[in-house]
Design a protein around this motif. Structure first.
Motif, mmCIF file in Angstrom:
data_model
loop_
_atom_site.group_PDB
_atom_site.id
_atom_site.type_symbol
_atom_site.label_atom_id
_atom_site.label_comp_id
_atom_site.label_asym_id
_atom_site.label_seq_id
_atom_site.Cartn_x
_atom_site.Cartn_y
_atom_site.Cartn_z
ATOM 1 N N ALA A 74 -45.105 -16.340 37.547
ATOM 2 C CA ALA A 74 -43.944 -16.809 38.310
ATOM 3 C C ALA A 74 -44.048 -18.313 38.576
ATOM 4 O O ALA A 74 -43.042 -19.036 38.466
ATOM 5 N N MET A 75 -45.236 -18.808 38.916
ATOM 6 C CA MET A 75 -45.436 -20.247 39.156
ATOM 7 C C MET A 75 -45.110 -21.042 37.898
ATOM 8 O O MET A 75 -44.422 -22.064 37.955
ATOM 9 N N ASP A 76 -45.614 -20.578 36.747
ATOM 10 C CA ASP A 76 -45.351 -21.280 35.484
ATOM 11 C C ASP A 76 -43.859 -21.325 35.186
ATOM 12 O O ASP A 76 -43.329 -22.362 34.802
ATOM 13 N N ARG A 77 -43.175 -20.211 35.373
ATOM 14 C CA ARG A 77 -41.734 -20.163 35.091
ATOM 15 C C ARG A 77 -40.951 -21.032 36.064
ATOM 16 O O ARG A 77 -39.983 -21.682 35.685
ATOM 17 N N ALA A 78 -41.357 -21.035 37.328
ATOM 18 C CA ALA A 78 -40.663 -21.857 38.325
ATOM 19 C C ALA A 78 -40.804 -23.338 37.996
ATOM 20 O O ALA A 78 -39.837 -24.098 38.103
ATOM 21 N N LYS A 79 -41.988 -23.756 37.555
ATOM 22 C CA LYS A 79 -42.202 -25.169 37.204
ATOM 23 C C LYS A 79 -41.386 -25.548 35.972
ATOM 24 O O LYS A 79 -40.889 -26.667 35.875
ATOM 25 N N ARG A 80 -41.238 -24.620 35.030
ATOM 26 C CA ARG A 80 -40.427 -24.890 33.825
ATOM 27 C C ARG A 80 -38.946 -24.957 34.147
ATOM 28 O O ARG A 80 -38.195 -25.643 33.470
ATOM 29 N N ASN A 81 -38.495 -24.196 35.177
ATOM 30 C CA ASN A 81 -37.072 -24.115 35.513
ATOM 31 C C ASN A 81 -36.645 -25.102 36.599
ATOM 32 O O ASN A 81 -35.598 -24.914 37.203
ATOM 33 N N MET A 82 -37.434 -26.132 36.861
ATOM 34 C CA MET A 82 -37.098 -27.057 37.940
ATOM 35 C C MET A 82 -35.857 -27.881 37.597
ATOM 36 O O MET A 82 -35.684 -28.303 36.457
ATOM 37 N N VAL A 83 -34.999 -28.050 38.614
ATOM 38 C CA VAL A 83 -33.791 -28.862 38.450
ATOM 39 C C VAL A 83 -33.714 -29.882 39.588
ATOM 40 O O VAL A 83 -34.317 -29.707 40.640
ATOM 41 N N GLU A 84 -32.951 -30.935 39.346
ATOM 42 C CA GLU A 84 -32.730 -31.984 40.344
ATOM 43 C C GLU A 84 -31.530 -31.581 41.198
ATOM 44 O O GLU A 84 -30.498 -31.165 40.660
ATOM 45 N N VAL A 85 -31.653 -31.682 42.519
ATOM 46 C CA VAL A 85 -30.538 -31.371 43.417
ATOM 47 C C VAL A 85 -30.260 -32.579 44.311
ATOM 48 O O VAL A 85 -31.181 -33.309 44.661
ATOM 49 N N PRO A 86 -28.984 -32.804 44.663
ATOM 50 C CA PRO A 86 -28.662 -33.993 45.467
ATOM 51 C C PRO A 86 -29.029 -33.821 46.942
ATOM 52 O O PRO A 86 -28.757 -32.790 47.534
ATOM 53 N N ILE A 87 -29.652 -34.856 47.501
ATOM 54 C CA ILE A 87 -29.963 -34.888 48.932
ATOM 55 C C ILE A 87 -29.280 -36.124 49.507
ATOM 56 O O ILE A 87 -29.479 -37.228 49.007
ATOM 57 N N VAL A 88 -28.455 -35.924 50.543
ATOM 58 C CA VAL A 88 -27.779 -37.032 51.216
ATOM 59 C C VAL A 88 -28.197 -36.992 52.683
ATOM 60 O O VAL A 88 -27.860 -36.049 53.395
ATOM 61 N N ASP A 89 -28.944 -37.980 53.125
ATOM 62 C CA ASP A 89 -29.435 -38.021 54.514
ATOM 63 C C ASP A 89 -30.143 -36.731 54.910
ATOM 64 O O ASP A 89 -29.853 -36.158 55.965
ATOM 65 N N SER A 90 -31.016 -36.241 54.084
ATOM 66 C CA SER A 90 -31.815 -35.033 54.305
ATOM 67 C C SER A 90 -30.991 -33.752 54.433
ATOM 68 O O SER A 90 -31.477 -32.750 54.934
ATOM 69 N N THR A 91 -29.740 -33.760 53.958
ATOM 70 C CA THR A 91 -28.923 -32.548 53.956
ATOM 71 C C THR A 91 -28.170 -32.467 52.632
ATOM 72 O O THR A 91 -28.350 -33.314 51.753
ATOM 73 N N ILE A 92 -27.327 -31.452 52.475
ATOM 74 C CA ILE A 92 -26.538 -31.316 51.253
ATOM 75 C C ILE A 92 -25.251 -32.126 51.385
ATOM 76 O O ILE A 92 -24.780 -32.366 52.496
ATOM 77 N N PRO A 93 -24.657 -32.570 50.270
ATOM 78 C CA PRO A 93 -23.476 -33.427 50.352
ATOM 79 C C PRO A 93 -22.206 -32.725 50.829
ATOM 80 O O PRO A 93 -21.334 -33.362 51.391
ATOM 81 N N HIS A 94 -22.086 -31.421 50.587
ATOM 82 C CA HIS A 94 -20.877 -30.702 50.993
ATOM 83 C C HIS A 94 -21.173 -29.216 51.139
ATOM 84 O O HIS A 94 -22.201 -28.731 50.686
ATOM 85 N N GLN A 95 -20.253 -28.502 51.773
ATOM 86 C CA GLN A 95 -20.393 -27.051 51.972
ATOM 87 C C GLN A 95 -20.169 -26.334 50.651
ATOM 88 O O GLN A 95 -19.365 -26.758 49.831
ATOM 89 N N ILE A 96 -20.879 -25.217 50.445
ATOM 90 C CA ILE A 96 -20.685 -24.422 49.237
ATOM 91 C C ILE A 96 -21.004 -22.958 49.528
ATOM 92 O O ILE A 96 -21.902 -22.652 50.318
ATOM 93 N N LEU A 97 -20.228 -22.060 48.924
ATOM 94 C CA LEU A 97 -20.472 -20.619 49.004
ATOM 95 C C LEU A 97 -20.845 -20.172 47.601
ATOM 96 O O LEU A 97 -20.074 -20.351 46.665
ATOM 97 N N CYS A 98 -22.035 -19.637 47.443
ATOM 98 C CA CYS A 98 -22.509 -19.254 46.118
ATOM 99 C C CYS A 98 -22.831 -17.767 46.079
ATOM 100 O O CYS A 98 -23.235 -17.183 47.089
ATOM 101 N N GLU A 99 -22.633 -17.172 44.908
ATOM 102 C CA GLU A 99 -22.851 -15.735 44.743
ATOM 103 C C GLU A 99 -23.755 -15.469 43.557
ATOM 104 O O GLU A 99 -23.734 -16.207 42.569
ATOM 105 N N HIS A 100 -24.521 -14.400 43.675
ATOM 106 C CA HIS A 100 -25.261 -13.869 42.537
ATOM 107 C C HIS A 100 -25.423 -12.382 42.786
ATOM 108 O O HIS A 100 -26.019 -11.978 43.774
ATOM 109 N N GLY A 101 -24.873 -11.577 41.900
ATOM 110 C CA GLY A 101 -24.878 -10.139 42.128
ATOM 111 C C GLY A 101 -24.096 -9.842 43.394
ATOM 112 O O GLY A 101 -22.998 -10.349 43.594
ATOM 113 N N GLY A 102 -24.665 -9.065 44.289
ATOM 114 C CA GLY A 102 -23.992 -8.732 45.544
ATOM 115 C C GLY A 102 -24.295 -9.698 46.675
ATOM 116 O O GLY A 102 -23.758 -9.577 47.765
ATOM 117 N N ALA A 103 -25.172 -10.673 46.405
ATOM 118 C CA ALA A 103 -25.579 -11.609 47.456
ATOM 119 C C ALA A 103 -24.652 -12.817 47.490
ATOM 120 O O ALA A 103 -24.280 -13.353 46.457
#
Length: 188
Positions: A74-103
């Motif tokens: 799992a550690m190896d796969r997580a390191k391979r799947n790393m992506v860059e995400v935006p941080i603005v003043d230590s928070t996210i730039p805007h609100q978002i509602l995301c889904e995956h399966g039933g979550a």
């Protein structure tokens, strides 16, 4: 002094030096079963989140007959799947509602000093990514794997304020959160 207080055993030194500065968190360890002719064959599924606390985060799932092997995969796969995400003043730039399966996971920016308001699986992802002020709410299914994947997908879908301002043809200050604008008024 025990091993956890900074002293390494004789064999631990090599591993300590090769280790990089990632924040690695095991979110969930689940026993799963495969039904075979002679009965059930048990294995372990591990969900791991890896981040540098500065805007890079990855999620990995490992499955093996033993827990240590599953964590390593799992550690190896997580390191391979790393992506860059935006941080603005230590928070996210805007609100978002995301889904995956039933979550479903709602992520909202928060003003400085708020802290990380999040449950277990969501907290692991946003803290590893480096967010210090964020409001979250997990809606729908509480399945840890789907919640982690929904959070990860939401962070990937975030747009940088510069991109949004350029696309809309507006000044950057008009798309920033109200506490960042400095004019004292909230944007509706």
């Amino acid at each position: 002094m025990g091993r956890g207080a900074g002293q390494q055993g004789g064999r631990g030194r090599e591993r300590f030096e090769e280790r990089d500065e990632f924040d690695e968190r095991v979110v969930d360890i689940t026993r799963v079963a495969k039904v075979v002719k002679g009965g059930r064959r048990f294995a372990f599924r591990v969900i791991v989140v890896v981040g540098d606390n500065e805007g890079k985060v990855g999620v990995g799932i490992g499955k093996a007959r033993g827990v240590p092997d599953a964590i390593r995969k799992a550690m190896d796969r997580a390191k391979r799947n790393m992506v860059e995400v935006p941080i603005v003043d230590s928070t996210i730039p805007h609100q978002i509602l995301c889904e995956h399966g039933g979550a479903k996971v709602l992520l909202k920016p928060a003003s400085p000093g708020t802290g990380v308001i999040a449950g277990g699986a969501v907290r692991a992802v946003v803290e590893a990514a480096g967010y210090r002020n964020i409001l979250t709410k997990s809606l729908g299914s509480a399945n840890q794997l789907n919640v982690v994947r929904a959070t990860f997908k939401g962070l990937q879908d975030l747009k940088r304020p510069e991109e949004v301002a350029h696309r809309r043809g507006k000044p950057l200050s008009s798309v920033m959160p109200h506490w960042r604008r400095g004019d004292g008024r909230k944007k509706d």
